[in-house]
Write a protein that holds these residues in place. Structure first.
Motif, short mmCIF file in Angstrom:
data_model
loop_
_atom_site.label_atom_id
_atom_site.label_comp_id
_atom_site.label_asym_id
_atom_site.label_seq_id
_atom_site.Cartn_x
_atom_site.Cartn_y
_atom_site.Cartn_z
N ARG A 196 0.83 -1.21 0.00
CA ARG A 196 0.00 0.00 0.00
C ARG A 196 0.87 1.26 0.00
NH1 ARG A 196 -2.43 -0.71 4.77
NH2 ARG A 196 -3.74 -2.30 3.81
N HIS A 197 1.90 1.27 0.84
CA HIS A 197 2.73 2.46 0.97
C HIS A 197 3.81 2.57 -0.10
CE1 HIS A 197 0.99 3.81 4.74
NE2 HIS A 197 1.13 2.59 5.24
N VAL A 198 4.33 1.46 -0.56
CA VAL A 198 5.48 1.50 -1.47
C VAL A 198 5.07 1.40 -2.93
CG1 VAL A 198 7.62 0.30 -2.12
CG2 VAL A 198 7.00 0.53 0.29
N ASP A 199 4.05 0.63 -3.24
CA ASP A 199 3.74 0.30 -4.63
C ASP A 199 2.49 0.99 -5.16
OD1 ASP A 199 5.78 -1.99 -5.16
OD2 ASP A 199 4.86 -2.50 -3.24
N THR A 200 1.92 1.90 -4.42
CA THR A 200 0.73 2.62 -4.87
C THR A 200 0.89 4.11 -4.57
OG1 THR A 200 -0.58 2.59 -2.83
CG2 THR A 200 -0.59 0.58 -4.15
N GLN A 201 -0.13 4.88 -4.93
CA GLN A 201 -0.15 6.32 -4.66
C GLN A 201 -0.86 6.64 -3.34
OE1 GLN A 201 1.44 8.57 -6.63
NE2 GLN A 201 2.21 6.69 -7.61
N TYR A 202 -0.95 5.65 -2.48
CA TYR A 202 -1.70 5.82 -1.23
C TYR A 202 -1.20 7.01 -0.42
CZ TYR A 202 -3.72 4.58 3.32
OH TYR A 202 -4.39 4.58 4.52
N ASP A 203 0.11 7.10 -0.20
CA ASP A 203 0.65 8.20 0.60
C ASP A 203 0.35 9.55 -0.02
OD1 ASP A 203 1.56 6.21 2.22
OD2 ASP A 203 3.69 6.55 1.85
N ALA A 204 0.49 9.62 -1.34
CA ALA A 204 0.22 10.88 -2.04
C ALA A 204 -1.25 11.28 -1.91
CB ALA A 204 0.61 10.76 -3.51
N LEU A 205 -2.14 10.28 -1.96
CA LEU A 205 -3.56 10.58 -1.80
C LEU A 205 -3.84 11.14 -0.40
CD1 LEU A 205 -5.11 7.43 -3.54
CD2 LEU A 205 -5.15 9.78 -4.39
N LEU A 206 -3.23 10.52 0.61
CA LEU A 206 -3.43 11.02 1.97
C LEU A 206 -2.92 12.45 2.11
CD1 LEU A 206 -2.45 7.94 4.18
CD2 LEU A 206 -4.76 8.71 3.53
N MET A 207 -1.75 12.72 1.53
CA MET A 207 -1.17 14.05 1.63
C MET A 207 -1.99 15.09 0.88
SD MET A 207 1.37 13.96 3.64
CE MET A 207 2.17 15.54 3.26
N SER A 208 -2.74 14.66 -0.12
CA SER A 208 -3.57 15.60 -0.88
C SER A 208 -4.92 15.85 -0.23
CB SER A 208 -3.78 15.07 -2.31
OG SER A 208 -4.58 13.90 -2.31
N GLY A 209 -5.16 15.17 0.88
CA GLY A 209 -6.39 15.41 1.62
C GLY A 209 -7.47 14.37 1.44
N VAL A 210 -7.19 13.32 0.69
CA VAL A 210 -8.18 12.26 0.50
C VAL A 210 -8.33 11.49 1.80
CG1 VAL A 210 -8.76 10.17 -0.80
CG2 VAL A 210 -7.62 12.08 -1.95
N ALA A 211 -9.56 11.22 2.19
CA ALA A 211 -9.81 10.47 3.42
C ALA A 211 -9.21 9.07 3.31
CB ALA A 211 -11.31 10.37 3.69
N ARG A 212 -8.80 8.53 4.45
CA ARG A 212 -8.09 7.25 4.46
C ARG A 212 -8.91 6.14 3.80
NH1 ARG A 212 -8.05 3.04 8.09
NH2 ARG A 212 -9.37 4.23 9.53
#
Length: 241
Positions: A189-205
């Motif tokens: 989730r953290h390394v192979d996707t854009q999950y972290d970027a989505l969280l930083m952009s304000g997308v809910a978890r």
């Protein structure tokens, strides 16, 4: 001084810290920092043959106990607490040589405790290495396509002592399949996707997880079924679980 003539009865010698200015009834010396009550009469330490003793304040239980053990002569020091209406222990009077011997014993114990802490730290480190290796092996068993370096990185991260991560849970320590899969999925989730970027952009978890769920499952499926593929973005290290 309230109740000065009737300090609490106890085994051994008792010395009082007076609250008011007091003088010795025998030598007239004073005002006294410490005194002894003998039959209602106040006397200084020198007059009762305790003047050679040194005062050890309360606080270090081991040092106090050993100082009394090492001293042929000792006394308990108390002071009256007006608010509580009772005498309270302030420390002890012990022989200077006895105090010195007690301090040496305590220092020796401190060194022994330090060496034991070093041994325990080494033992825990060895246990952590073994556990991380076992966790990595279980990852490779469940996900044969996961690169070996990546499996070791996931295991090391998930099993870090004191981290509270899934590898340190009861299920993780038991190497249960659910715990191992959770650790691998978190890494993907953290390394192979854009999950972290989505969280930083304000997308809910929860929404961010929904958006990347397909990518996570694709990587996990590839690792389960295609040992050769090693689907990963360069096998990067996981950053957190």
């Amino acid at each position: 001084m309230t109740g000065l003539a009737t300090p609490p009865a106890r085994d051994g010698l008792l010395v009082v810290q007076p609250l008011r200015r007091r003088h010795c009834a025998e030598c007239r010396g004073g005002p006294l920092a410490l005194l002894v009550v003998e039959g209602g009469v106040l006397r200084c330490l020198d007059c009762v043959d305790l003047g050679h003793l040194v005062f050890l304040p309360r606080g270090d239980t081991a040092l106090t106990r050993r100082s009394r053990e090492e001293s042929t002569l000792s006394a308990v020091v108390v002071r009256f607490n007006r608010r509580k209406g009772r005498y309270e222990r302030q420390g002890v009077l012990v022989e200077e040589a006895g105090l010195a011997r007690a301090e040496e014993r305590c220092l020796a114990d401190a060194e022994a405790r330090r060496r034991r802490r070093v041994r325990d730290a080494r033992r825990r480190a060895a246990e952590d290495v073994r556990f991380a290796g076992a966790f990595a092996a279980e990852i490779r068993r469940l996900f044969p396509g996961c690169p070996e370096e990546r499996a070791r990185a996931i295991a090391s991260h998930a099993s870090l002592r004191g981290s509270g991560r899934v590898g340190r849970s009861a299920a993780g320590r038991a190497l249960s399949e659910g715990a191992v899969v959770s650790a691998v999925a978190a890494s993907v989730r953290h390394v192979d996707t854009q999950y972290d970027a989505l969280l930083m952009s304000g997308v809910a978890r929860h929404e961010a997880r929904r958006r990347i769920a397909g990518r996570v499952e694709a990587v996990l499926s590839g690792w389960r079924d295609l040992p050769e593929a090693g689907i990963t973005r360069g096998g990067g290290l996981t950053s957190r679980t």
